[in-house]
Design a protein around this motif. Structure first.
Motif, PDB file in Angstrom:
ATOM      1  N   TYR A  34      -6.380   0.908  -9.107  1.00  0.00           N
ATOM      2  CA  TYR A  34      -5.152   1.173  -8.174  1.00  0.00           C
ATOM      3  C   TYR A  34      -4.034   0.163  -8.455  1.00  0.00           C
ATOM      4  CZ  TYR A  34      -8.470   3.969  -5.497  1.00  0.00           C
ATOM      5  OH  TYR A  34      -9.394   4.954  -4.963  1.00  0.00           O
ATOM      6  N   LYS A  35      -4.043  -0.715  -8.866  1.00  0.00           N
ATOM      7  CA  LYS A  35      -2.959  -1.852  -9.257  1.00  0.00           C
ATOM      8  C   LYS A  35      -2.285  -1.070 -10.300  1.00  0.00           C
ATOM      9  CE  LYS A  35      -3.873  -6.423  -7.221  1.00  0.00           C
ATOM     10  NZ  LYS A  35      -4.527  -7.597  -7.321  1.00  0.00           N
ATOM     11  N   VAL A 179       0.427   8.198   5.015  1.00  0.00           N
ATOM     12  CA  VAL A 179       0.260   6.838   5.022  1.00  0.00           C
ATOM     13  C   VAL A 179       0.139   6.541   3.536  1.00  0.00           C
ATOM     14  CG1 VAL A 179      -1.173   4.747   5.788  1.00  0.00           C
ATOM     15  CG2 VAL A 179      -0.870   6.608   7.323  1.00  0.00           C
ATOM     16  N   GLU A 180       0.676   5.383   3.081  1.00  0.00           N
ATOM     17  CA  GLU A 180       0.872   5.204   1.630  1.00  0.00           C
ATOM     18  C   GLU A 180       0.565   3.595   1.600  1.00  0.00           C
ATOM     19  OE1 GLU A 180       1.697   7.217  -1.449  1.00  0.00           O
ATOM     20  OE2 GLU A 180       0.604   8.261  -0.088  1.00  0.00           O
ATOM     21  N   PRO A 181       0.274   3.062   0.178  1.00  0.00           N
ATOM     22  CA  PRO A 181       0.132   1.695   0.186  1.00  0.00           C
ATOM     23  C   PRO A 181       1.408   1.025   0.503  1.00  0.00           C
ATOM     24  CG  PRO A 181      -0.716   2.780  -1.672  1.00  0.00           C
ATOM     25  CD  PRO A 181      -0.241   3.873  -1.081  1.00  0.00           C
ATOM     26  N   GLY A 182       1.305   0.074   1.027  1.00  0.00           N
ATOM     27  CA  GLY A 182       2.782  -0.657   1.721  1.00  0.00           C
ATOM     28  C   GLY A 182       3.553  -1.259   0.113  1.00  0.00           C
ATOM     29  N   THR A 183       3.750  -0.430  -0.838  1.00  0.00           N
ATOM     30  CA  THR A 183       4.253  -1.097  -1.866  1.00  0.00           C
ATOM     31  C   THR A 183       5.845  -0.467  -2.256  1.00  0.00           C
ATOM     32  OG1 THR A 183       3.312   0.701  -3.179  1.00  0.00           O
ATOM     33  CG2 THR A 183       2.102  -1.427  -3.169  1.00  0.00           C
ATOM     34  N   PRO A 184       6.565  -0.928  -2.997  1.00  0.00           N
ATOM     35  CA  PRO A 184       7.949  -0.210  -3.407  1.00  0.00           C
ATOM     36  C   PRO A 184       7.498   1.319  -3.903  1.00  0.00           C
ATOM     37  CG  PRO A 184       7.915  -2.568  -4.330  1.00  0.00           C
ATOM     38  CD  PRO A 184       6.330  -2.173  -3.616  1.00  0.00           C
ATOM     39  N   SER A 185       6.494   1.676  -4.556  1.00  0.00           N
ATOM     40  CA  SER A 185       6.306   3.001  -4.787  1.00  0.00           C
ATOM     41  C   SER A 185       5.654   3.801  -3.847  1.00  0.00           C
ATOM     42  CB  SER A 185       5.386   3.174  -6.260  1.00  0.00           C
ATOM     43  OG  SER A 185       4.101   3.389  -5.710  1.00  0.00           O
ATOM     44  N   GLY A 219      16.313  -3.300  -3.125  1.00  0.00           N
ATOM     45  CA  GLY A 219      15.030  -3.492  -3.516  1.00  0.00           C
ATOM     46  C   GLY A 219      14.105  -3.748  -2.065  1.00  0.00           C
ATOM     47  N   ASP A 220      14.534  -3.729  -1.037  1.00  0.00           N
ATOM     48  CA  ASP A 220      13.652  -3.933   0.106  1.00  0.00           C
ATOM     49  C   ASP A 220      12.955  -2.676   0.417  1.00  0.00           C
ATOM     50  OD1 ASP A 220      12.364  -5.235   1.800  1.00  0.00           O
ATOM     51  OD2 ASP A 220      14.071  -5.586   3.277  1.00  0.00           O
ATOM     52  N   TRP A 221      11.535  -2.646   1.001  1.00  0.00           N
ATOM     53  CA  TRP A 221      11.099  -1.651   1.321  1.00  0.00           C
ATOM     54  C   TRP A 221      10.507  -1.627   2.811  1.00  0.00           C
ATOM     55  CZ3 TRP A 221       9.324  -5.339  -1.739  1.00  0.00           C
ATOM     56  CH2 TRP A 221       7.871  -5.599  -1.644  1.00  0.00           C
ATOM     57  N   CYS A 222      10.491  -0.559   3.497  1.00  0.00           N
ATOM     58  CA  CYS A 222       9.866  -0.528   4.864  1.00  0.00           C
ATOM     59  C   CYS A 222       8.329  -0.698   4.868  1.00  0.00           C
ATOM     60  CB  CYS A 222      10.248   0.586   5.714  1.00  0.00           C
ATOM     61  SG  CYS A 222       9.748   0.710   7.290  1.00  0.00           S
ATOM     62  N   HIS A 223       7.431  -1.742   5.186  1.00  0.00           N
ATOM     63  CA  HIS A 223       6.028  -1.422   5.289  1.00  0.00           C
ATOM     64  C   HIS A 223       5.828  -2.429   6.435  1.00  0.00           C
ATOM     65  CE1 HIS A 223       6.889  -5.077   2.865  1.00  0.00           C
ATOM     66  NE2 HIS A 223       5.722  -5.696   3.065  1.00  0.00           N
TER      67      HIS A 223
END
Ligand SMILES: C[S@@+](CC[C@H](N)C(=O)[O-])C[C@H]1O[C@@H](n2cnc3c(N)ncnc32)[C@H](O)[C@@H]1O
Length: 317
Positions: A34-35, A179-185, A219-223
């Motif tokens: 996954y990483k 719902v998605e991983p709390g990552t930039p992607s 580069g900030d992302w909402c999580h």
């Protein structure tokens, strides 16, 4: 947010019967997959069930709680869980709304579907009818009150996200939760899906408290994060000492009817000291910082209990 005891017991039993001696090694491999942006196609089911299912259950549970707060009239009687895996998003939905009469779990991997079916007898309320469909997230989907896609869009190219959002939305009678991983992607996919949903006439119930362009920049992302307890097997699989973990997640809940308005959502852990409470907010006027001095007793008392991911209700100006 933890797996309810009956579900945890049935997960534990499945792992005792099927989790081999190589659970730790397989979990290491799963984390690596996954990483590095890999998919679930060949992950070890026991490793997934021991370490990911409790976390995705917690993330979906927290996202559903926020969505339901904004849209309290939503009370689904059926659920479509797309990319269901072992079924944790379905369990989160039936935990929130035990009256759900029927659920459909759809996945393109027969191994995951079999696992979901094996666990369902104990994991779902006895009165809930369940169907297991082998299918693709991009195919035409049957309609349901609540449609959930949890940690599955991450396994599709970003370029497909907008089209997938439209297709999921046309299957949605009442609420769509992604719902998605709390990552930039994960966030990049949600951003594309948000645009597509708004252009299809959807209302956003959470986390956004407005329909303007997303103000995240630089580069900030909402999580957000959710804390869950680790079972003994979960700790063993991850060689972890700490009995809990924080799952970072990003999400988007879209609804057919206009949600309850809010002043803004808290985007980071609030800073609270002897002088003031201060909150980083996303609002309809963009990103804002709200500082409430302690001498403003009533407001301070009301807001100091709020946490990252909560909304500031509209009346708190
Ligand atoms: C990371 S798991 C998430 C499972 C579950 N929703 C959860 O939150 O724990 C991704 C799931 O999506 C399924 N999947 C991946 N690509 C898919 C596709 N194109 N159509 C349907 N299911 C897919 C995988 O088989 C796997 O079960």
């Amino acid at each position: 947010v933890n797996l309810p005891p009956t579900i945890a017991a049935s997960v534990e039993r499945w792992l005792q019967d099927n989790g081999g001696v190589d659970l730790r090694e397989n979990t290491g491999r799963l984390t690596g997959t996954y990483k590095s942006g890999g998919t679930s196609a060949r992950v070890d089911l026991a490793a997934y069930l021991a370490t990911r299912t409790p976390a995705t259950f917690a993330a979906v549970g927290k996202a559903l709680a926020e969505a339901a707060r904004a849209a309290p009239d939503v009370s689904p009687s059926d659920v479509l869980d797309v990319g269901s895996g072992a079924g944790s998003a379905t369990w989160a939905a039936t935990s929130r709304w035990p009256g759900i009469a029927s659920v459909t779990m759809l996945d393109n991997d027969p191994r995951f579907l079999r696992l979901a079916e094996e666990l369902s007898t104990k994991a779902l309320p006895a009165t809930t009818r369940a169907r297991y469909l082998l299918g693709d997230v991009g195919a035409a989907l049957s309609q349901a009150d609540l449609v959930i896609a949890s940690y599955v869009i991450a396994e599709r190219p970003v370029a497909e996200a907008a089209q997938l959002a439209k297709s999921l939305w046309s299957a949605t009678k009442s609420m769509l939760l992604i719902v998605e991983p709390g990552t930039p992607s994960g966030f990049e996919r949600l951003l594309a899906m948000r645009k597509a949903l708004l252009s299809s006439g959807a209302h956003i119930a959470a986390p956004c408290t407005h329909t303007k362009a997303c103000p995240m920049q630089g580069g900030d992302w909402c999580h957000f994060t959710v804390r869950l307890q680790r079972s003994r097997l979960h700790r063993h699989a991850k060689s972890a000492e700490v009995p809990w973990e924080d799952e970072p997640f990003a999400y988007l809940a879209a609804v057919r009817d206009a949600p309850i308005a809010a002043r803004g959502r808290i985007l980071r852990p609030p800073r609270i000291n002897k002088i003031e409470a201060s909150f980083a907010l996303c609002t309809h006027e963009g990103l804002q910082n709200l500082s409430v001095p302690k001498r403003n007793k009533d407001l301070f008392k009301r807001l100091r209990k709020l946490d990252w991911g909560d909304i500031i209700p509209e009346e708190n100006q």
